[in-house]
Design a protein around this motif. Sequence first.
Motif, PDB file in Angstrom:
ATOM      1  N   GLU A  45       0.854  -1.181   0.000  1.00  0.00           N
ATOM      2  CA  GLU A  45       0.000   0.000   0.000  1.00  0.00           C
ATOM      3  C   GLU A  45       0.892   1.234   0.000  1.00  0.00           C
ATOM      4  OE1 GLU A  45      -2.852   2.453  -0.364  1.00  0.00           O
ATOM      5  OE2 GLU A  45      -3.401   0.336  -0.231  1.00  0.00           O
ATOM      6  N   LYS A  46       1.095   1.800  -1.165  1.00  0.00           N
ATOM      7  CA  LYS A  46       2.045   2.899  -1.342  1.00  0.00           C
ATOM      8  C   LYS A  46       1.707   4.120  -0.482  1.00  0.00           C
ATOM      9  CE  LYS A  46       4.272   5.685  -4.895  1.00  0.00           C
ATOM     10  NZ  LYS A  46       4.427   5.923  -6.321  1.00  0.00           N
ATOM     11  N   TYR A  47       0.435   4.453  -0.369  1.00  0.00           N
ATOM     12  CA  TYR A  47       0.042   5.696   0.294  1.00  0.00           C
ATOM     13  C   TYR A  47      -0.543   5.491   1.692  1.00  0.00           C
ATOM     14  CZ  TYR A  47       0.826   7.430  -4.391  1.00  0.00           C
ATOM     15  OH  TYR A  47       1.388   7.724  -5.590  1.00  0.00           O
ATOM     16  N   VAL A  73      -0.594   8.486   4.050  1.00  0.00           N
ATOM     17  CA  VAL A  73      -1.660   9.459   3.842  1.00  0.00           C
ATOM     18  C   VAL A  73      -2.919   8.987   4.573  1.00  0.00           C
ATOM     19  CG1 VAL A  73      -3.129  10.600   2.125  1.00  0.00           C
ATOM     20  CG2 VAL A  73      -0.697  10.221   1.640  1.00  0.00           C
ATOM     21  N   GLN A  74      -3.213   7.700   4.469  1.00  0.00           N
ATOM     22  CA  GLN A  74      -4.363   7.131   5.177  1.00  0.00           C
ATOM     23  C   GLN A  74      -4.196   7.293   6.688  1.00  0.00           C
ATOM     24  OE1 GLN A  74      -4.066   3.167   3.568  1.00  0.00           O
ATOM     25  NE2 GLN A  74      -5.755   3.532   2.152  1.00  0.00           N
ATOM     26  N   LYS A  94       6.202   3.727   3.565  1.00  0.00           N
ATOM     27  CA  LYS A  94       6.898   5.006   3.548  1.00  0.00           C
ATOM     28  C   LYS A  94       6.106   6.054   4.320  1.00  0.00           C
ATOM     29  CE  LYS A  94       9.230   4.301  -0.815  1.00  0.00           C
ATOM     30  NZ  LYS A  94       9.623   4.876  -2.080  1.00  0.00           N
ATOM     31  N   ILE A 119       5.314  10.283   4.913  1.00  0.00           N
ATOM     32  CA  ILE A 119       4.988  11.349   3.953  1.00  0.00           C
ATOM     33  C   ILE A 119       6.253  11.918   3.308  1.00  0.00           C
ATOM     34  CG2 ILE A 119       3.977  13.656   3.683  1.00  0.00           C
ATOM     35  CD1 ILE A 119       1.815  11.600   4.183  1.00  0.00           C
ATOM     36  N   LEU A 138       7.549   9.764   0.600  1.00  0.00           N
ATOM     37  CA  LEU A 138       6.731   9.778  -0.616  1.00  0.00           C
ATOM     38  C   LEU A 138       7.150  10.896  -1.567  1.00  0.00           C
ATOM     39  CD1 LEU A 138       3.171   9.068   0.849  1.00  0.00           C
ATOM     40  CD2 LEU A 138       4.592   7.508  -0.494  1.00  0.00           C
TER      41      LEU A 138
END
Length: 190
Positions: free
Chosen positions: A93-95, A98-99, A137, A139, A142
């Motif tokens: 889950e790359k982001y 953010v979640q 990763k 923030i 990213l």
Amino acid sequence: MAKKKNKKEVHQPDDNLFREVMKRKESARDYLSNFYPEFAKNLDLDSLERQDNDFLSEKYKIFKADIVYRCKFKDSEDHLCLSLLWEHKSTKEKYVAVQIGLYMFLTMDKMIRDKNRKLEPVIPLLFYNGKSDWEPKNINQLFEKHPFRHVIGAFLPNFSFLFKNIKEEPIKNIAAIQGQFLRAAMLSMA
């Protein structure tokens, strides 16, 4: 006639297992003590108290299973919230940062809307048992290759989260967990 599936149902048995395990105060205490001992030694784990986290609308339901605990710091009346977040994915889950950030800020927003409550730190603990290796990763990472990183870096949210990929934990460490319920659950998910 086939039963119509509820979109809100959790279909992964591991999701239900994690949620049931972490609903137990003793399991949450054992989890923190076993996997994050340096962090846990600063907390009064006997003061753990599960919180209602139904304030996240379905629109913002981010994690399949999450349990929020509140506890005191050791030798203090100050509290913090511990969000035990569960991410079960077979792909990376790359982001996820953010979640997690959204989750943290929504939790803090709820606190400041409650005039009788003081703003408390929200510490996310991300648990993962997916099939592929994953190192999530933050923030800043990213945006590390952004062409204007030197301009924007100071303005990016900067937070970390405690991450546990149970598949990377040596079985002997899991087998040494004192709490039988947590030990059995972690062994089955590893």
